[in-house]
Design a protein around this motif. Structure first.
Motif, PDB file in Angstrom:
ATOM      1  N   SER A   3       1.141  -1.071   0.060  1.00  0.00           N
ATOM      2  CA  SER A   3      -0.033   0.177  -0.202  1.00  0.00           C
ATOM      3  C   SER A   3       0.920   1.022   0.007  1.00  0.00           C
ATOM      4  O   SER A   3       2.121   1.068   0.274  1.00  0.00           O
ATOM      5  N   ASP A   4       0.400   2.490  -0.259  1.00  0.00           N
ATOM      6  CA  ASP A   4       1.097   3.526  -0.225  1.00  0.00           C
ATOM      7  C   ASP A   4       0.324   4.783   0.863  1.00  0.00           C
ATOM      8  O   ASP A   4      -0.806   4.572   0.635  1.00  0.00           O
ATOM      9  N   LEU A   5       1.268   5.387   1.229  1.00  0.00           N
ATOM     10  CA  LEU A   5       0.362   6.460   2.086  1.00  0.00           C
ATOM     11  C   LEU A   5       1.243   7.765   2.085  1.00  0.00           C
ATOM     12  O   LEU A   5       2.290   7.639   2.121  1.00  0.00           O
ATOM     13  N   THR A   6       0.508   8.943   1.943  1.00  0.00           N
ATOM     14  CA  THR A   6       1.171  10.250   1.722  1.00  0.00           C
ATOM     15  C   THR A   6       0.657  10.874   2.859  1.00  0.00           C
ATOM     16  O   THR A   6      -0.612  11.228   3.253  1.00  0.00           O
ATOM     17  N   ILE A   7       1.572  11.409   3.536  1.00  0.00           N
ATOM     18  CA  ILE A   7       1.317  12.421   4.825  1.00  0.00           C
ATOM     19  C   ILE A   7       1.728  13.904   4.324  1.00  0.00           C
ATOM     20  O   ILE A   7       2.892  14.253   4.174  1.00  0.00           O
ATOM     21  N   PHE A  24       6.733   5.572  12.019  1.00  0.00           N
ATOM     22  CA  PHE A  24       6.375   5.178  10.786  1.00  0.00           C
ATOM     23  C   PHE A  24       7.068   3.678  10.579  1.00  0.00           C
ATOM     24  O   PHE A  24       8.157   3.435  10.578  1.00  0.00           O
ATOM     25  N   TYR A  25       6.157   2.870  10.411  1.00  0.00           N
ATOM     26  CA  TYR A  25       6.579   1.386  10.320  1.00  0.00           C
ATOM     27  C   TYR A  25       6.100   0.963   8.945  1.00  0.00           C
ATOM     28  O   TYR A  25       5.057   0.663   8.659  1.00  0.00           O
ATOM     29  N   VAL A  26       7.228   0.646   8.196  1.00  0.00           N
ATOM     30  CA  VAL A  26       6.857   0.656   6.756  1.00  0.00           C
ATOM     31  C   VAL A  26       7.202  -0.915   6.146  1.00  0.00           C
ATOM     32  O   VAL A  26       8.388  -1.236   6.295  1.00  0.00           O
ATOM     33  N   ILE A  27       6.294  -1.672   5.927  1.00  0.00           N
ATOM     34  CA  ILE A  27       6.548  -3.181   5.633  1.00  0.00           C
ATOM     35  C   ILE A  27       5.818  -3.510   4.224  1.00  0.00           C
ATOM     36  O   ILE A  27       4.841  -2.858   3.863  1.00  0.00           O
ATOM     37  N   GLY A  28       5.757  -4.675   3.816  1.00  0.00           N
ATOM     38  CA  GLY A  28       4.742  -5.409   2.986  1.00  0.00           C
ATOM     39  C   GLY A  28       5.091  -4.780   1.707  1.00  0.00           C
ATOM     40  O   GLY A  28       4.253  -4.902   0.827  1.00  0.00           O
ATOM     41  N   GLY A  29       6.361  -4.196   1.228  1.00  0.00           N
ATOM     42  CA  GLY A  29       6.556  -3.623  -0.066  1.00  0.00           C
ATOM     43  C   GLY A  29       5.695  -2.278  -0.319  1.00  0.00           C
ATOM     44  O   GLY A  29       5.494  -1.773  -1.342  1.00  0.00           O
ATOM     45  N   SER A  30       5.421  -1.766   1.030  1.00  0.00           N
ATOM     46  CA  SER A  30       4.539  -0.516   1.008  1.00  0.00           C
ATOM     47  C   SER A  30       5.426   0.707   0.598  1.00  0.00           C
ATOM     48  O   SER A  30       6.675   0.709   1.062  1.00  0.00           O
ATOM     49  N   SER A  55      10.174  -2.237   1.013  1.00  0.00           N
ATOM     50  CA  SER A  55       9.301  -1.014   1.291  1.00  0.00           C
ATOM     51  C   SER A  55      10.313   0.126   1.250  1.00  0.00           C
ATOM     52  O   SER A  55      11.770   0.178   1.572  1.00  0.00           O
ATOM     53  N   THR A  56       9.647   1.648   1.134  1.00  0.00           N
ATOM     54  CA  THR A  56      10.300   2.755   0.905  1.00  0.00           C
ATOM     55  C   THR A  56       9.821   3.797   1.723  1.00  0.00           C
ATOM     56  O   THR A  56       8.439   3.894   1.578  1.00  0.00           O
ATOM     57  N   CYS A  57      10.358   4.469   2.422  1.00  0.00           N
ATOM     58  CA  CYS A  57       9.998   5.779   2.982  1.00  0.00           C
ATOM     59  C   CYS A  57      10.635   6.945   2.477  1.00  0.00           C
ATOM     60  O   CYS A  57      11.865   7.212   2.650  1.00  0.00           O
ATOM     61  N   TYR A  58       9.883   8.128   2.021  1.00  0.00           N
ATOM     62  CA  TYR A  58      10.289   9.157   1.566  1.00  0.00           C
ATOM     63  C   TYR A  58      10.073  10.266   2.479  1.00  0.00           C
ATOM     64  O   TYR A  58       9.002  10.329   2.976  1.00  0.00           O
ATOM     65  N   ILE A  59      11.167  11.163   3.083  1.00  0.00           N
ATOM     66  CA  ILE A  59      10.687  12.349   3.924  1.00  0.00           C
ATOM     67  C   ILE A  59      11.161  13.311   3.153  1.00  0.00           C
ATOM     68  O   ILE A  59      12.146  13.734   2.653  1.00  0.00           O
ATOM     69  N   ASN A  60      10.193  14.041   2.501  1.00  0.00           N
ATOM     70  CA  ASN A  60      10.093  15.438   1.730  1.00  0.00           C
ATOM     71  C   ASN A  60      10.158  16.832   2.460  1.00  0.00           C
ATOM     72  O   ASN A  60      10.408  17.633   1.941  1.00  0.00           O
TER      73      ASN A  60
END
Length: 119
Positions: A3-7, A24-30, A55-60
């Motif tokens: 899944s994808d989530l944008t904050i 932020f706990y990012v798992i499962g290819g999210s 999985s990937t976490c982007y901090i912009n």
């Protein structure tokens, strides 16, 4: 489960009874993308990001702050057990974000706060 989530904004003041938590706990290819907001912990041994393999976490952007332990592992932005990808292109941090900067970005420290900007 991917899944994808944008904050885009918000405020989290996390107060835990225990240590060792992740904001932020990012798992499962999210993918999680943080564009802005204020994120604070009240414990030294908490981490802002845990990212599992694939999985990937982007901090912009955003402001990230927690008490410092003067210990490289505990003062890390990313949980040391992470095996996924963290990419930072903006924001302010009271912990050193330089390990996870995208190419072409820099972190400048002033008065205990790192500010990430394009080079």
């Amino acid at each position: 489960l991917e899944s994808d989530l944008t904050i885009n904004s918000g405020k989290i003041d996390a107060k835990h009874n225990n240590s060792g938590r992740n904001m932020f706990y990012v798992i499962g290819g999210s993918t999680v993308t943080v564009n802005d907001g204020t994120y604070k912990f009240d414990r030294t041994s908490c981490y802002f990001v845990y990212v599992d393999a694939g999985s990937t976490c982007y901090i912009n952007g955003g402001h990230f702050e927690k008490p410092l332990a003067n210990n490289a592992s505990k003062d890390s932005f990313v949980n040391p057990g992470s095996t996924g990808t963290v990419i930072i292109t903006g924001g302010t941090f009271n912990v050193d974000p330089t390990t996870w900067l995208a190419p072409g970005y820099k972190a400048t420290k002033s008065a205990g706060i790192w500010t990430v900007t394009a080079e």
